[in-house]
Write a protein that holds these residues in place. Sequence first.
Motif, mmCIF file in Angstrom:
data_model
loop_
_atom_site.group_PDB
_atom_site.id
_atom_site.type_symbol
_atom_site.label_atom_id
_atom_site.label_comp_id
_atom_site.label_asym_id
_atom_site.label_seq_id
_atom_site.Cartn_x
_atom_site.Cartn_y
_atom_site.Cartn_z
ATOM 1 N N ARG A 41 41.032 43.523 53.420
ATOM 2 C CA ARG A 41 39.773 43.271 52.371
ATOM 3 C C ARG A 41 39.857 42.320 51.298
ATOM 4 O O ARG A 41 38.946 42.138 50.619
ATOM 5 C CB ARG A 41 39.909 44.813 51.477
ATOM 6 C CG ARG A 41 39.559 45.963 52.223
ATOM 7 C CD ARG A 41 39.635 47.233 51.380
ATOM 8 N NE ARG A 41 40.862 47.780 50.943
ATOM 9 C CZ ARG A 41 41.173 48.731 50.142
ATOM 10 N NH1 ARG A 41 40.126 49.275 49.400
ATOM 11 N NH2 ARG A 41 42.289 48.981 50.222
ATOM 12 N N GLU A 42 41.041 41.434 51.714
ATOM 13 C CA GLU A 42 41.134 40.216 50.759
ATOM 14 C C GLU A 42 40.734 39.210 51.599
ATOM 15 O O GLU A 42 41.417 38.859 52.665
ATOM 16 C CB GLU A 42 42.653 40.414 50.154
ATOM 17 C CG GLU A 42 43.020 41.328 49.515
ATOM 18 C CD GLU A 42 42.208 41.671 48.145
ATOM 19 O OE1 GLU A 42 41.682 40.751 47.492
ATOM 20 O OE2 GLU A 42 42.049 42.835 47.651
ATOM 21 N N ALA A 43 40.118 38.026 50.758
ATOM 22 C CA ALA A 43 39.851 36.854 51.570
ATOM 23 C C ALA A 43 41.020 36.131 51.950
ATOM 24 O O ALA A 43 40.853 35.569 53.097
ATOM 25 C CB ALA A 43 38.979 36.122 50.436
ATOM 26 N N TYR A 44 42.123 36.235 51.172
ATOM 27 C CA TYR A 44 43.219 35.269 51.758
ATOM 28 C C TYR A 44 44.043 35.899 52.996
ATOM 29 O O TYR A 44 44.659 35.150 53.717
ATOM 30 C CB TYR A 44 44.209 35.440 50.797
ATOM 31 C CG TYR A 44 45.226 36.789 50.337
ATOM 32 C CD1 TYR A 44 44.544 37.308 49.224
ATOM 33 C CD2 TYR A 44 46.078 36.960 51.038
ATOM 34 C CE1 TYR A 44 45.126 38.669 49.013
ATOM 35 C CE2 TYR A 44 46.811 38.243 50.634
ATOM 36 C CZ TYR A 44 46.226 39.109 49.674
ATOM 37 O OH TYR A 44 47.082 40.236 49.590
ATOM 38 N N GLU A 45 43.455 37.110 53.469
ATOM 39 C CA GLU A 45 44.158 37.960 54.755
ATOM 40 C C GLU A 45 43.372 37.221 56.038
ATOM 41 O O GLU A 45 43.925 37.536 57.094
ATOM 42 C CB GLU A 45 43.874 39.157 54.619
ATOM 43 C CG GLU A 45 44.760 39.809 53.270
ATOM 44 C CD GLU A 45 44.795 41.382 53.353
ATOM 45 O OE1 GLU A 45 43.387 41.786 52.844
ATOM 46 O OE2 GLU A 45 45.721 41.928 53.366
ATOM 47 N N TYR A 46 42.187 36.316 55.762
ATOM 48 C CA TYR A 46 41.604 35.947 57.030
ATOM 49 C C TYR A 46 41.903 34.682 57.137
ATOM 50 O O TYR A 46 42.204 33.670 56.249
ATOM 51 C CB TYR A 46 40.114 36.088 56.720
ATOM 52 C CG TYR A 46 39.718 37.648 56.602
ATOM 53 C CD1 TYR A 46 39.813 38.389 55.597
ATOM 54 C CD2 TYR A 46 39.405 38.095 58.042
ATOM 55 C CE1 TYR A 46 39.129 39.836 55.784
ATOM 56 C CE2 TYR A 46 39.013 39.481 57.931
ATOM 57 C CZ TYR A 46 39.079 40.165 56.901
ATOM 58 O OH TYR A 46 38.739 41.807 56.909
ATOM 59 N N PHE A 47 41.869 34.064 58.339
ATOM 60 C CA PHE A 47 42.237 32.908 58.907
ATOM 61 C C PHE A 47 41.093 31.940 58.855
ATOM 62 O O PHE A 47 41.554 30.637 58.955
ATOM 63 C CB PHE A 47 43.281 33.003 59.873
ATOM 64 C CG PHE A 47 44.354 33.780 59.941
ATOM 65 C CD1 PHE A 47 44.985 34.278 61.170
ATOM 66 C CD2 PHE A 47 44.924 34.153 58.803
ATOM 67 C CE1 PHE A 47 46.089 35.219 61.078
ATOM 68 C CE2 PHE A 47 45.936 35.047 58.783
ATOM 69 C CZ PHE A 47 46.563 35.512 59.710
ATOM 70 N N TYR A 48 40.116 32.371 59.480
ATOM 71 C CA TYR A 48 39.079 31.557 60.075
ATOM 72 C C TYR A 48 37.610 32.087 59.352
ATOM 73 O O TYR A 48 37.437 33.221 59.231
ATOM 74 C CB TYR A 48 38.834 31.206 61.394
ATOM 75 C CG TYR A 48 39.979 30.852 61.944
ATOM 76 C CD1 TYR A 48 40.973 31.532 62.546
ATOM 77 C CD2 TYR A 48 40.284 29.365 62.366
ATOM 78 C CE1 TYR A 48 42.065 31.066 63.190
ATOM 79 C CE2 TYR A 48 41.407 28.837 62.947
ATOM 80 C CZ TYR A 48 42.327 29.665 63.481
ATOM 81 O OH TYR A 48 43.225 29.220 64.018
ATOM 82 N N TRP A 49 37.064 31.074 59.016
ATOM 83 C CA TRP A 49 35.446 31.397 58.198
ATOM 84 C C TRP A 49 34.453 30.679 58.908
ATOM 85 O O TRP A 49 34.496 29.519 59.362
ATOM 86 C CB TRP A 49 35.566 30.997 56.712
ATOM 87 C CG TRP A 49 36.548 31.731 56.078
ATOM 88 C CD1 TRP A 49 38.150 31.619 56.009
ATOM 89 C CD2 TRP A 49 36.186 33.077 55.073
ATOM 90 N NE1 TRP A 49 38.640 32.532 55.131
ATOM 91 C CE2 TRP A 49 37.757 33.398 54.673
ATOM 92 C CE3 TRP A 49 35.330 33.474 54.652
ATOM 93 C CZ2 TRP A 49 37.818 34.492 53.683
ATOM 94 C CZ3 TRP A 49 35.346 34.666 53.763
ATOM 95 C CH2 TRP A 49 36.347 35.002 53.189
#
Length: 126
Positions: free
Chosen positions: A108-116
């Motif tokens: 649920r946190e943006a920092y947990e995602y690697f690619y956007w």
Amino acid sequence: VQLQASGGGLVQAGGSLRLSCAASGGTFSRYAMGWFRQAPGKEGEFVVAVSVSGGTTYYADSVKGRFTVSRDNAKNTVYLQMNSLKPEDTAVYYCAVRTIAAITTIYREAYEYFYWGQGTLVTVSS
């Protein structure tokens, strides 16, 4: 991994839109996916996340009951069906992917995602 978001546009309040996020590179079926949004002049916020398996989803309270996320692993695409849109849903919507993820875990946190993805603009008029 590259993400291409599409489907944004201008819609009247109460209307619907379906956003798509197509992924290329890697193994999509192993990725956890999320949607975030950023309204003009505001910080970004979490919208919805879907697990690797697709069987677990989590929605922000502000969209619960109106938005539905789904994924089609055969098409390497995640969708966000948005119904009963409100002016406060106006924002740039971003899809994101986490390539190392537990099967049923929600991120649920943006920092947990690697690619956007690049974002797609949704404008809801009153």
